[in-house]
Write an enzyme that holds these catalytic residues in place. Structure first.
Site, mmCIF file in Angstrom:
data_model
loop_
_atom_site.group_PDB
_atom_site.id
_atom_site.type_symbol
_atom_site.label_atom_id
_atom_site.label_comp_id
_atom_site.label_asym_id
_atom_site.label_seq_id
_atom_site.Cartn_x
_atom_site.Cartn_y
_atom_site.Cartn_z
ATOM 1 N N SER A 144 0.851 -1.191 0.000
ATOM 2 C CA SER A 144 0.000 0.000 0.000
ATOM 3 C C SER A 144 0.882 1.233 0.000
ATOM 4 O O SER A 144 2.006 1.207 0.513
ATOM 5 C CB SER A 144 -0.903 0.027 1.244
ATOM 6 O OG SER A 144 -1.574 1.268 1.359
ATOM 7 N N TYR A 157 -1.930 -0.595 10.212
ATOM 8 C CA TYR A 157 -2.072 -1.011 8.814
ATOM 9 C C TYR A 157 -0.820 -0.645 8.022
ATOM 10 O O TYR A 157 -0.288 -1.458 7.259
ATOM 11 C CB TYR A 157 -3.302 -0.355 8.213
ATOM 12 C CG TYR A 157 -3.517 -0.644 6.750
ATOM 13 C CD1 TYR A 157 -4.014 -1.877 6.327
ATOM 14 C CD2 TYR A 157 -3.238 0.320 5.780
ATOM 15 C CE1 TYR A 157 -4.210 -2.145 4.978
ATOM 16 C CE2 TYR A 157 -3.442 0.063 4.437
ATOM 17 C CZ TYR A 157 -3.923 -1.169 4.039
ATOM 18 O OH TYR A 157 -4.125 -1.423 2.697
#
Length: 263
Positions: A144, A157
């Protein structure tokens, strides 16, 4: 990405029942690959059916090693091999660091790090010369842009996606050193307006980090030289490229697909 031909390739895509995973599975199928949708949700069977008879579905909890072995076995048996593995399954739970719950940390660690690690493990075992498929191939992990920027509300995350990057690079080195014939890369998707992306925008607004979900999205766009959010096909095209012979001398990289946001 119609210019790349993956005819004859066999692919397994985790988290393929929806969002980015579904888009990646469809793009691989459009390029000619046979695709096994692997997901914890039975709705993956509907996605596989919509792709046609050359494709399939297998139930997969990516945090379970034995389940992974079964999914790989089913893929090789049904599709006739395994050349492409996309480790896409992941979860994001938004929280300020002062409020983060241990249970939520464990969920993200389990799915995003443990799940990806087990995928790499079982993918390499199947694709290496003595494996069930034995023809080499390409493993593509989905990290990501959160691994490269400091965006509020997603600290854990972000940490898990940074780990995906490191896993990718070590796996590529081991595969090369041991002669497995498997390239291992990852991509860094930018924010995409899938259910997960929309949920993140709402969550960070609810935490008081932005005035509204729209303001959160606007902040992302402002940080992005490309001037827009990413789209599913942007990410899917990158996966098709990395799976193809056009990327035959590319391994151990993290490819930003974020419109420049993480530069």
């Amino acid at each position: 990405m119609t210019s790349i031909d993956l005819t004859g390739r066999k692919a397994l895509v985790t988290g393929g029942a929806q969002g980015l995973g579904e888009g990646m599975a469809r793009a691989l199928a459009d390029a000619g690959a046979s695709v096994m949708i692997a997901d914890i949700s039975d709705s993956g069977a509907d996605v596989a059916a919509s792709l046609g008879d050359a494709h399939g579905f297998t139930k997969l909890d990516v945090t379970d090693d034995a389940n992974w072995a079964s999914a790989i076995e089913a893929t090789v048996a049904q599709l006739g091999g395994l050349d492409i593995l996309v480790n896409n399954a992941g979860i994001e739970i938004t929280s300020l660091l002062t409020e983060v719950e241990a249970a939520d940390i464990r969920k993200m660690l389990d799915v995003n790090i443990l799940g990806t690690t087990l995928g790499i493990k079982n993918g390499l075992r199947a694709m290496r010369p003595d494996g069930a498929a034995g023809q080499g191939g390409s493993i593509i992990n989905i990290a990501s842009v959160a691994a490269t920027i400091a965006f509020p509300g997603i600290a854990v995350y972000s940490a898990t996606k940074s780990a995906v990057d490191r896993l990718t690079r070590v796996a590529a080195m081991e595969s090369g050193k041991l002669g497995y014939g498997v390239r291992v890369n990852c991509i860094y998707p930018g924010l995409v307006p899938t259910a997960m992306g929309a949920g993140l925008a709402s969550d960070v607004a609810e935490l008081g980090l932005f005035e509204s979900p729209e303001a959160a999205v606007g902040a992302v766009i402002e940080l992005t030289p490309g001037g827009r959010l990413g789209q599913v096909d942007d990410m899917a095209d990158a996966v098709v490229f990395l799976a193809s012979d056009a990327a035959k001398f590319i391994t151990g990289i993290g490819l930003p697909v974020d419109g420049g946001m993480g530069m």
